[in-house]
Design a protein around this motif. Structure first.
Motif, mmCIF file in Angstrom:
data_model
loop_
_atom_site.group_PDB
_atom_site.id
_atom_site.type_symbol
_atom_site.label_atom_id
_atom_site.label_comp_id
_atom_site.label_asym_id
_atom_site.label_seq_id
_atom_site.Cartn_x
_atom_site.Cartn_y
_atom_site.Cartn_z
ATOM 1 N N ALA A 166 0.820 -1.152 -0.001
ATOM 2 C CA ALA A 166 -0.031 0.032 0.005
ATOM 3 C C ALA A 166 0.674 1.243 0.186
ATOM 4 C CB ALA A 166 -0.940 0.127 1.179
ATOM 5 N N SER A 167 0.179 2.451 -0.335
ATOM 6 C CA SER A 167 1.239 3.561 -0.316
ATOM 7 C C SER A 167 0.950 4.222 0.904
ATOM 8 C CB SER A 167 0.735 4.602 -1.409
ATOM 9 O OG SER A 167 -0.682 4.997 -1.342
ATOM 10 N N GLU A 168 1.600 5.227 1.323
ATOM 11 C CA GLU A 168 1.688 6.023 2.460
ATOM 12 C C GLU A 168 0.397 6.547 2.529
ATOM 13 O OE1 GLU A 168 4.321 9.228 5.015
ATOM 14 O OE2 GLU A 168 4.982 8.691 3.080
ATOM 15 N N LEU A 172 -2.481 6.179 5.529
ATOM 16 C CA LEU A 172 -2.945 7.395 6.406
ATOM 17 C C LEU A 172 -4.501 7.392 6.363
ATOM 18 C CD1 LEU A 172 -0.567 10.049 5.390
ATOM 19 C CD2 LEU A 172 -0.789 9.101 7.598
ATOM 20 N N ASN A 173 -5.136 7.393 5.105
ATOM 21 C CA ASN A 173 -6.586 7.106 5.135
ATOM 22 C C ASN A 173 -7.284 5.878 5.604
ATOM 23 O OD1 ASN A 173 -6.489 9.491 3.722
ATOM 24 N ND2 ASN A 173 -6.358 8.760 1.669
ATOM 25 N N TYR A 174 -6.728 4.687 5.406
ATOM 26 C CA TYR A 174 -7.608 3.692 5.869
ATOM 27 C C TYR A 174 -6.667 2.596 7.000
ATOM 28 C CZ TYR A 174 -9.734 4.775 1.324
ATOM 29 O OH TYR A 174 -10.406 5.559 0.375
ATOM 30 N N GLY A 175 -5.587 2.884 7.123
ATOM 31 C CA GLY A 175 -4.775 2.231 8.032
ATOM 32 C C GLY A 175 -4.295 1.041 7.371
ATOM 33 N N ILE A 176 -3.432 -0.031 8.478
ATOM 34 C CA ILE A 176 -3.020 -1.425 7.528
ATOM 35 C C ILE A 176 -3.967 -2.317 8.423
ATOM 36 C CG2 ILE A 176 -1.156 -3.058 7.606
ATOM 37 C CD1 ILE A 176 0.623 -0.457 7.704
ATOM 38 N N PRO A 177 -4.159 -3.105 7.431
ATOM 39 C CA PRO A 177 -5.076 -4.386 7.964
ATOM 40 C C PRO A 177 -4.329 -5.365 9.027
ATOM 41 C CG PRO A 177 -4.461 -4.836 5.840
ATOM 42 C CD PRO A 177 -4.125 -3.425 6.126
ATOM 43 N N THR A 178 -4.839 -5.450 10.095
ATOM 44 C CA THR A 178 -4.231 -6.509 11.018
ATOM 45 C C THR A 178 -4.510 -8.033 11.081
ATOM 46 O OG1 THR A 178 -5.893 -5.740 12.773
ATOM 47 C CG2 THR A 178 -3.903 -4.426 12.601
ATOM 48 N N LYS A 179 -5.683 -8.171 10.883
ATOM 49 C CA LYS A 179 -6.334 -9.761 10.798
ATOM 50 C C LYS A 179 -6.931 -10.254 9.563
ATOM 51 C CE LYS A 179 -7.277 -9.561 15.875
ATOM 52 N NZ LYS A 179 -8.333 -10.091 16.910
ATOM 53 N N LYS A 185 -9.347 -2.049 0.365
ATOM 54 C CA LYS A 185 -9.847 -1.776 -1.053
ATOM 55 C C LYS A 185 -8.388 -2.571 -1.825
ATOM 56 C CE LYS A 185 -12.275 2.493 -0.061
ATOM 57 N NZ LYS A 185 -13.568 2.062 -0.309
ATOM 58 N N PHE A 186 -8.732 -2.945 -2.889
ATOM 59 C CA PHE A 186 -7.666 -3.875 -3.852
ATOM 60 C C PHE A 186 -7.924 -3.324 -5.095
ATOM 61 C CE2 PHE A 186 -8.283 -6.008 0.163
ATOM 62 C CZ PHE A 186 -7.066 -6.397 0.684
ATOM 63 N N VAL A 187 -6.687 -3.361 -5.857
ATOM 64 C CA VAL A 187 -6.487 -3.515 -7.307
ATOM 65 C C VAL A 187 -5.886 -4.901 -7.669
ATOM 66 C CG1 VAL A 187 -4.520 -2.179 -7.094
ATOM 67 C CG2 VAL A 187 -5.665 -2.278 -9.162
ATOM 68 N N ILE A 188 -6.447 -5.192 -8.590
ATOM 69 C CA ILE A 188 -6.072 -6.574 -8.808
ATOM 70 C C ILE A 188 -5.738 -6.713 -10.448
ATOM 71 C CG2 ILE A 188 -7.034 -7.759 -7.046
ATOM 72 C CD1 ILE A 188 -9.206 -8.856 -9.063
ATOM 73 N N TYR A 189 -5.135 -7.711 -10.936
ATOM 74 C CA TYR A 189 -5.067 -8.035 -12.576
ATOM 75 C C TYR A 189 -6.168 -8.689 -13.133
ATOM 76 C CZ TYR A 189 0.079 -6.901 -12.296
ATOM 77 O OH TYR A 189 1.358 -6.161 -12.313
ATOM 78 N N GLN A 226 -0.054 4.065 -5.997
ATOM 79 C CA GLN A 226 0.483 5.039 -5.673
ATOM 80 C C GLN A 226 -0.691 6.238 -5.234
ATOM 81 O OE1 GLN A 226 4.245 5.861 -5.893
ATOM 82 N NE2 GLN A 226 3.393 6.971 -4.190
ATOM 83 N N SER A 227 -1.922 6.387 -5.945
ATOM 84 C CA SER A 227 -2.671 7.286 -5.824
ATOM 85 C C SER A 227 -3.626 7.257 -4.369
ATOM 86 C CB SER A 227 -4.069 7.146 -6.764
ATOM 87 O OG SER A 227 -4.568 5.996 -6.552
ATOM 88 N N GLY A 228 -3.167 5.954 -3.562
ATOM 89 C CA GLY A 228 -3.973 5.904 -2.347
ATOM 90 C C GLY A 228 -5.519 5.320 -2.477
ATOM 91 N N SER A 229 -5.707 4.688 -3.737
ATOM 92 C CA SER A 229 -7.002 4.222 -3.817
ATOM 93 C C SER A 229 -7.254 3.087 -3.411
ATOM 94 C CB SER A 229 -7.448 4.464 -5.268
ATOM 95 O OG SER A 229 -7.455 5.698 -5.772
ATOM 96 N N ALA A 230 -6.101 2.049 -3.326
ATOM 97 C CA ALA A 230 -6.209 0.688 -3.189
ATOM 98 C C ALA A 230 -4.798 0.190 -2.662
ATOM 99 C CB ALA A 230 -6.763 -0.134 -4.449
ATOM 100 N N MET A 231 -4.742 -1.097 -2.350
ATOM 101 C CA MET A 231 -3.733 -1.981 -2.160
ATOM 102 C C MET A 231 -3.528 -3.012 -3.346
ATOM 103 S SD MET A 231 -3.626 -2.867 2.084
ATOM 104 C CE MET A 231 -5.001 -3.951 1.813
ATOM 105 N N GLY A 232 -2.364 -3.537 -3.504
ATOM 106 C CA GLY A 232 -2.141 -4.672 -4.447
ATOM 107 C C GLY A 232 -0.941 -5.315 -4.461
#
Length: 291
Positions: A166-168, A172-179, A185-189, A226-232
């Motif tokens: 994830a981007s910084e 900042l907006n959504y935090g880091i998943p812990t469990k 939110k995700f972006v995938i191929y 990079q935009s902060g919209s999703a992890m991937g």
């Protein structure tokens, strides 16, 4: 003693003054005088007598002239040979690769090749489609899937672990998943890109409502992250370049991100292909070594 000093010596002899020699060599007169003094000290002899009539070669200098002229001939011959070798590398070389690999590795190679071989023309093809080397759709293919066709030369250029990033801005907006991945939110191929079940992230199945976008380009995937919209999922090399934050560091995609250079055996016999391949290999080796 080096060729530059001998060249200064020869030009003073030919043009009779330090000023004229300096003009011919496109340097200032003070540099010519200093280099001449250094050469005379190295040889422990006076080479020119300076007067209002110019620089007059001493008997010791005249003895050296034939030898220096011969060295000059050899240096000019060498320069012509190098120039000819570079000039004869000409024509079109077609390189097929992905957008991310093109931006990071191939575009810098193209610039380097143009400096070395002005008559060489690189056709860069960026697509997820694997072009047919047998049909000469591309001369060199750089892909993330190892080809299986016979009569191909195959070389692995890179092998990177793929993790979840994830981007910084996202953190900042959504935090880091812990469990688990709930509420993230995700972006995938797209399914046809990885040739596997694309609705997975580091081995975890994603529910449809968590997926923001499906892309067919690694450049677009990293741009969305990079935009902060999703992890991937991102290869370790590109994630470090983008300064992404790794999520669940103990989890990774089963299949690594591998980079394969391939070409037909007959194509590699041509010199222009070999010089391009050498530069591509060097680019990967250099960037990976300083990662």
């Amino acid at each position: 003693m080096n060729w530059n000093d001998l060249q200064i010596f020869l030009n003073i002899y030919r043009y009779k003054t330090l000023r004229a020699a300096a003009k011919e060599l496109a340097v200032d007169q003070a540099t010519i005088g200093r280099r001449l003094n250094e050469l005379e000290q190295q040889l422990n002899t006076k080479l020119f007598i300076r007067s209002k009539n110019g620089a007059i070669a001493t008997p010791e200098a005249l003895k050296l002239i034939p030898y220096v002229i011969e060295i000059e001939k050899q240096m000019l011959s060498l320069a012509r040979q190098v120039k000819d070798d570079h000039q004869e590398i000409s024509g079109i070389v077609k390189i097929s690769t992905t957008d991310s690999l093109a931006v990071e590795f191939i575009i810098p190679v193209i610039d380097r090749l143009k400096q070395l071989y002005p008559l060489l023309n690189i056709h860069l093809i960026t697509s997820i489609d694997i072009l047919d080397l047998d049909k000469a759709e591309a001369d060199i293919s750089i892909r993330t899937i190892r080809p299986t066709q016979p009569d191909l030369i195959v070389r692995k250029l890179a092998d990177w672990e793929v993790g979840l990033y994830a981007s910084e801005k996202y953190v900042l907006n959504y935090g880091i998943p812990t469990k688990n991945f709930d509420q993230h939110k995700f972006v995938i191929y797209q399914k046809d890109v990885l040739k596997t079940d694309s609705q997975m992230a580091v081995g975890e199945l994603l529910s449809p409502e968590l997926i923001v976008a499906e892309v067919n380009s690694s450049l677009m995937l990293t741009s969305i992250i990079q935009s902060g919209s999703a992890m991937g999922e991102v290869a370790e090399y590109f994630a470090q370049k983008a300064q992404f934050i790794r999520v669940f560091p103990d989890k990774k995609r089963t299949q690594n991100y591998q980079v394969w250079l391939t070409m037909h055996k007959d194509v590699y016999k041509t010199q222009k292909i070999r010089v391009v391949v050498d530069q591509i290999v060097k680019a990967f080796e250099c960037k990976i070594s300083i990662q």
